[in-house]
Design a protein around this motif. Sequence first.
Motif, short mmCIF file in Angstrom:
data_model
loop_
_atom_site.label_atom_id
_atom_site.label_comp_id
_atom_site.label_asym_id
_atom_site.label_seq_id
_atom_site.Cartn_x
_atom_site.Cartn_y
_atom_site.Cartn_z
N THR A 337 0.62 -1.11 0.14
CA THR A 337 -0.07 0.24 0.04
C THR A 337 0.81 0.99 0.51
O THR A 337 1.51 1.34 0.87
N TYR A 340 2.90 2.70 2.80
CA TYR A 340 3.56 1.23 3.97
C TYR A 340 4.01 0.52 3.85
O TYR A 340 4.18 -0.64 4.58
N HIS A 444 -3.78 -5.87 5.79
CA HIS A 444 -3.36 -4.91 6.98
C HIS A 444 -4.42 -3.95 6.73
O HIS A 444 -5.12 -3.00 5.48
N SER A 446 -5.40 -0.72 9.44
CA SER A 446 -4.92 0.51 10.58
C SER A 446 -3.45 -0.65 11.83
O SER A 446 -3.43 -0.56 12.14
N ASN A 447 -2.84 -0.68 10.68
CA ASN A 447 -1.23 -2.00 10.62
C ASN A 447 -1.93 -3.27 11.65
O ASN A 447 -1.44 -3.18 11.85
N SER A 465 -9.08 0.33 -0.68
CA SER A 465 -7.57 0.29 -0.58
C SER A 465 -7.17 -1.17 -1.00
O SER A 465 -6.37 -1.38 -0.47
O1 AHR Z 1 -3.33 -0.76 7.51
C1 AHR Z 1 -3.23 0.77 7.40
C2 AHR Z 1 -3.86 1.48 6.45
O2 AHR Z 1 -4.97 1.31 7.80
C3 AHR Z 1 -4.78 0.43 5.79
O3 AHR Z 1 -4.15 1.39 4.01
C4 AHR Z 1 -5.96 1.39 5.90
O4 AHR Z 1 -7.22 0.81 4.58
C5 AHR Z 1 -6.53 1.06 6.72
O5 AHR Z 1 -6.99 3.19 6.64
#
Ligand code: AHR
Length: 479
Positions: A337, A340, A444, A446-447, A465
């Motif tokens: 992403t 990231y 992933h 919010s990680n 995403s």
């Molecule tokens: O994990 C990081 C981000 O968190 C992702 O890319 C997104 O989909 C979510 O908001």
Amino acid sequence: AGPCDIYSSGGTPCVAAHSTTRALYSSYTGALYQVQRASDSAKTSISPLSAGGVANAATQDTFCANTTCLITIIYDQSGRGNHLTQAPPGGFNGPEANGYDNLASAIGAPVTLNGQKAYGVFVSPGTGYRNDVTNGIATGDGTEGMYAVLDGSHYNDACCFDYGNAETNNKDTGDAHMEAIYYGTCGVWGTGSGSGPWVMADLENGLFSGSGAGLNSADPSISYRFVTATIKGKPSQWAMRGGNAASGSLSTYYSGARPSGYSPMHEEGAIILGIGGDNSNGAQGTFYEGVMTSGYPSDATENSVQANIVAAKYATTSLTSGPALTVGSSIKLQATTPGYTTRYLTHTGSTVNTQVVSSSSSTTLKQQASWKVRAGLGNSACFSLESVDTAGSYIRHYEFALQVGASDGSKQFKEDATFCPQAGLNGQGSSIRAWGYPTRYFRHYSNVGYAASNGGVKTFDATSSFNDDASWLISTGFA
Ligand code: AHR
Ligand code: AHR
Ligand code: AHR
């Protein structure tokens, strides 16, 4: 001839004919099933390559390239319009909005028929199809037959992976209100010999293997990869037969009186796939083809149908695509992403997450970001990922969050820890599909790591995403 031509010749014509893999009449050229893709919500129908032939899976592969697809309609080939669509809520709610069941991934059950690729319907817990307003299906103490071709290695002990006749209001309306093929290891009502899985008849408030509930040892445990199962019923009598859908003939597992309290029958004529009559939806299984007939098919007719199924030559094919994984190697998975890409799939205790890792990170973090490739614990055609710092612990999903946990050796753990890589959805690397939930991928959000679907009721199922969050560059591990 196709199976339904054979039933017609036998005087017991198909009144519903469902298959995502092939035409069930020699002259059928119409749509077999419809898929919907997530990228733009467009739908398309998949038809046979030729009259009476195997499904044109290439049409699906092209239509679904770089996105995910769900099977939205399984068409009735009989001309009676008895199509199967997403099952509505009933006695039990499904997991989707408004209590609907999940739809099946279009790619969960790849097979070949006579060497040509096709896809079955992979039913995960929560998945179900139904038609409550049918035409020509038996009602009351009516006479009918049915068969289904299933994956003998895909089952569980929950209620109820069924195909057949059920209630029109999606609720349990009482004993004898259903007559459907069941497959699995649910031993709450009846069982066969051994530990299963078994073919049984779901007659409502009971899965029957013979003249009554309990053990009927003439009903064998099945070990075939492809299974043919048949059920037929008429006033005061029913029969159940089965065999290997890839070779040989059918055996009669039961033929005789109906269980006490199940004569006369009170069939309602709805059609279910993958669920119980009351929308019980905890079961899993895979459906390739099946029909329901008007009239009680003779054993000879069913034997000819079995010969036709064997001649279709069902066989397994690869469950994976994209960059190859080597069993025994250590790997790392890098997020793709944008913004990231310094992050890798890691774990902190039992939580799977992404963290920024590099060659100068601590040994501890490098180990937390490294995974040993193992043959899939639940299916050796796919893979499991063992933690490098915690031997014997694997990535599994639990309530669709990814976790690292020690294997307890259970079938559930093994299946939850089995993942099938495919070419990355965003065109980079690999996307890692959950074997037992092929609508769901390592993602992933919010990680944190999830087994997420491309759209759905959970926050982490967001479509935004998705392709990027679910595509990973795999290379040699940090440790
Ligand atoms: O994990 C990081 C981000 O968190 C992702 O890319 C997104 O989909 C979510 O908001
Ligand atoms: O008969 C077994 C199951 O019992 C049916 O499928 C369901 O309707 C009920 O819960
Ligand atoms: O992750 C989905 C399901 O949640 C798993 O299959 C099961 O173990 C848990 O209940």
